[in-house]
Design a protein around this motif. Sequence first.
Motif, PDB file in Angstrom:
ATOM      1  N   GLU A 176      25.381  23.475  21.317  1.00  0.00           N
ATOM      2  CA  GLU A 176      26.550  23.937  20.403  1.00  0.00           C
ATOM      3  C   GLU A 176      27.127  25.174  20.861  1.00  0.00           C
ATOM      4  N   ALA A 177      27.223  25.790  22.024  1.00  0.00           N
ATOM      5  CA  ALA A 177      27.754  27.046  22.470  1.00  0.00           C
ATOM      6  C   ALA A 177      29.227  27.017  22.198  1.00  0.00           C
ATOM      7  N   THR A 178      29.974  27.911  21.897  1.00  0.00           N
ATOM      8  CA  THR A 178      31.359  28.049  21.861  1.00  0.00           C
ATOM      9  C   THR A 178      31.824  29.546  22.260  1.00  0.00           C
ATOM     10  N   LEU A 179      33.224  29.535  22.222  1.00  0.00           N
ATOM     11  CA  LEU A 179      33.968  30.794  22.704  1.00  0.00           C
ATOM     12  C   LEU A 179      35.184  30.735  21.815  1.00  0.00           C
ATOM     13  N   HIS A 180      35.563  32.257  22.041  1.00  0.00           N
ATOM     14  CA  HIS A 180      36.831  32.480  21.066  1.00  0.00           C
ATOM     15  C   HIS A 180      37.936  31.562  21.615  1.00  0.00           C
ATOM     16  N   ASP A 181      38.801  31.218  20.695  1.00  0.00           N
ATOM     17  CA  ASP A 181      39.937  30.072  21.017  1.00  0.00           C
ATOM     18  C   ASP A 181      40.894  30.488  21.958  1.00  0.00           C
ATOM     19  N   ARG A 182      40.849  31.861  22.118  1.00  0.00           N
ATOM     20  CA  ARG A 182      42.108  32.241  23.085  1.00  0.00           C
ATOM     21  C   ARG A 182      41.675  32.834  24.447  1.00  0.00           C
ATOM     22  N   ILE A 183      40.445  32.830  24.627  1.00  0.00           N
ATOM     23  CA  ILE A 183      39.936  33.615  25.833  1.00  0.00           C
ATOM     24  C   ILE A 183      40.202  32.361  26.772  1.00  0.00           C
ATOM     25  N   THR A 184      40.673  32.474  28.031  1.00  0.00           N
ATOM     26  CA  THR A 184      40.751  31.802  29.056  1.00  0.00           C
ATOM     27  C   THR A 184      39.568  31.530  29.850  1.00  0.00           C
ATOM     28  N   VAL A 185      39.701  30.553  30.921  1.00  0.00           N
ATOM     29  CA  VAL A 185      38.419  30.042  31.511  1.00  0.00           C
ATOM     30  C   VAL A 185      38.081  30.915  32.454  1.00  0.00           C
ATOM     31  N   SER A 186      38.991  31.753  33.446  1.00  0.00           N
ATOM     32  CA  SER A 186      39.031  32.723  34.208  1.00  0.00           C
ATOM     33  C   SER A 186      38.196  33.902  33.412  1.00  0.00           C
ATOM     34  N   GLU A 187      38.867  34.444  32.438  1.00  0.00           N
ATOM     35  CA  GLU A 187      38.392  35.395  31.436  1.00  0.00           C
ATOM     36  C   GLU A 187      36.814  35.498  31.040  1.00  0.00           C
ATOM     37  N   ALA A 188      36.513  34.197  30.627  1.00  0.00           N
ATOM     38  CA  ALA A 188      35.247  33.957  30.160  1.00  0.00           C
ATOM     39  C   ALA A 188      34.266  34.033  31.317  1.00  0.00           C
ATOM     40  N   LEU A 189      34.664  33.359  32.518  1.00  0.00           N
ATOM     41  CA  LEU A 189      33.735  33.596  33.654  1.00  0.00           C
ATOM     42  C   LEU A 189      33.477  35.106  34.189  1.00  0.00           C
ATOM     43  N   HIS A 190      34.726  35.910  34.216  1.00  0.00           N
ATOM     44  CA  HIS A 190      34.482  37.039  34.520  1.00  0.00           C
ATOM     45  C   HIS A 190      33.803  38.008  33.579  1.00  0.00           C
ATOM     46  N   LEU A 191      33.804  37.709  32.253  1.00  0.00           N
ATOM     47  CA  LEU A 191      33.154  38.172  31.291  1.00  0.00           C
ATOM     48  C   LEU A 191      31.666  38.179  31.362  1.00  0.00           C
ATOM     49  N   PHE A 192      31.254  36.846  31.833  1.00  0.00           N
ATOM     50  CA  PHE A 192      29.915  36.706  31.710  1.00  0.00           C
ATOM     51  C   PHE A 192      29.206  37.141  32.796  1.00  0.00           C
ATOM     52  N   ALA A 193      30.234  36.896  34.136  1.00  0.00           N
ATOM     53  CA  ALA A 193      29.700  37.693  35.266  1.00  0.00           C
ATOM     54  C   ALA A 193      29.016  39.089  35.044  1.00  0.00           C
ATOM     55  N   GLY A 194      29.784  39.848  34.499  1.00  0.00           N
ATOM     56  CA  GLY A 194      29.468  41.106  34.333  1.00  0.00           C
ATOM     57  C   GLY A 194      28.262  41.451  33.508  1.00  0.00           C
ATOM     58  N   PHE A 195      27.458  40.313  32.990  1.00  0.00           N
ATOM     59  CA  PHE A 195      26.127  40.483  32.491  1.00  0.00           C
ATOM     60  C   PHE A 195      25.024  40.604  33.480  1.00  0.00           C
ATOM     61  N   TYR A 196      25.440  40.350  34.638  1.00  0.00           N
ATOM     62  CA  TYR A 196      24.361  40.058  35.773  1.00  0.00           C
ATOM     63  C   TYR A 196      24.516  40.950  36.793  1.00  0.00           C
ATOM     64  N   ARG A 197      23.256  41.607  37.561  1.00  0.00           N
ATOM     65  CA  ARG A 197      23.209  42.231  38.744  1.00  0.00           C
ATOM     66  C   ARG A 197      24.019  41.675  39.951  1.00  0.00           C
ATOM     67  N   ASP A 198      23.668  40.344  40.094  1.00  0.00           N
ATOM     68  CA  ASP A 198      24.230  39.694  41.336  1.00  0.00           C
ATOM     69  C   ASP A 198      25.074  38.364  40.921  1.00  0.00           C
ATOM     70  N   PRO A 199      26.115  38.316  40.306  1.00  0.00           N
ATOM     71  CA  PRO A 199      26.705  37.129  39.857  1.00  0.00           C
ATOM     72  C   PRO A 199      27.225  36.369  41.022  1.00  0.00           C
ATOM     73  N   ALA A 200      27.538  35.020  40.663  1.00  0.00           N
ATOM     74  CA  ALA A 200      28.264  34.185  41.389  1.00  0.00           C
ATOM     75  C   ALA A 200      29.927  34.465  41.445  1.00  0.00           C
ATOM     76  N   ASP A 201      30.353  34.086  42.442  1.00  0.00           N
ATOM     77  CA  ASP A 201      31.800  34.368  42.615  1.00  0.00           C
ATOM     78  C   ASP A 201      32.608  33.349  41.566  1.00  0.00           C
ATOM     79  N   PRO A 202      33.153  33.943  40.580  1.00  0.00           N
ATOM     80  CA  PRO A 202      33.813  32.962  39.678  1.00  0.00           C
ATOM     81  C   PRO A 202      34.785  31.882  40.304  1.00  0.00           C
ATOM     82  N   ALA A 203      35.424  32.298  41.202  1.00  0.00           N
ATOM     83  CA  ALA A 203      36.466  31.584  42.165  1.00  0.00           C
ATOM     84  C   ALA A 203      35.701  30.256  42.642  1.00  0.00           C
ATOM     85  N   GLU A 204      34.559  30.415  43.072  1.00  0.00           N
ATOM     86  CA  GLU A 204      33.680  29.330  43.619  1.00  0.00           C
ATOM     87  C   GLU A 204      33.131  28.563  42.404  1.00  0.00           C
TER      88      GLU A 204
END
Length: 324
Positions: A86-114
């Motif tokens: 049942e996870a959800t996100l803010h209505d106005r966040i874009t797909v790219s913004e969400a991925l880059h935001l979550f990537a910032g939580f990790y030491r060695d994140p995956a490439d969001p574009a990939e």
Amino acid sequence: MTAPVVEVTNLRKTYGPKVAVDDVSFAVAPGEIFGILGPNGAGKTTAVETLAGLRAADGGTVRVLGVDTQRDPAAVRDLLGVQLQEATLHDRITVSEALHLFAGFYRDPADPAELLALLDLTEHAHKQFARLSGGQKQRLSIALALVGNPRVAILDELTTGLDPQARRATWDLVERVRDRGVTILLVTHFMDEAERLCDRLVVIDAGRVVASGTPQGLIDDLDDDRTVVVRFPAADADRARGVLTALAATHPDVDRVEPGQGGEVAVTGSPRVLFAVVPALAEADLVPDDVRTVTRSLEDVFLAVTGRTYATQDVEPATEGGRP
């Protein structure tokens, strides 16, 4: 022997007098799609949330890549990706913004574009969450579970509410994720999903493991009964039922005959039941409109081990602070 990447031993979780998970044990090998299958309310989500360190266990041990996630959940944060039901996100966040935001939580994140390319989201990268379809939201949810480059991913009921085309597309994506080397724990109440995707699985009912193995192995372990369903024109249906009922009384390969709707008759017996039915119909000069053998499935396994039919919409029992 390769060490398991996930080990659950005698896991127990209660909410007051309610036992949500009762002595559950299983192990997951590297590179598997491992299923946790059962009706709603069976305790599946409680089990994986406890495994991920999101809930406190009342007994047993849970280890991911050798780490006790109850004692040190932070130690597997970068190794374990979780897609919650049942996870959800803010209505106005874009797909790219969400991925880059979550990537910032990790030491060695995956490439969001990939990840966008892997999950067929590139053309939707700048679309707001509220404007995504159900299938696109689920694909984004999987992408967020993978953005930390995890070795293990938990995917919880990821196709609930999707149309058949979106479900099949999501299944393909899950297999592509596994092909990248990610071990997957797939939580689902859909029998067809488990049969299609899972290398091995456990079936959970009322908080307990009632069956485990490969989907085909569990099906093959059922008894040897076979069922043939024969459909007749309306004018011949009554006579056909009479002929087949008489056959059941005399032929050793025919155990029972059950009338169905629309001129159908189900005949159950040994693996040779079809060889008994066809000559009997030919001798009576009865030509059916359709003849088919009934393929057994995990629903038959559930019936065999629990004594009741599988109902996906069982009521989810209440818990403290969340769903089981």
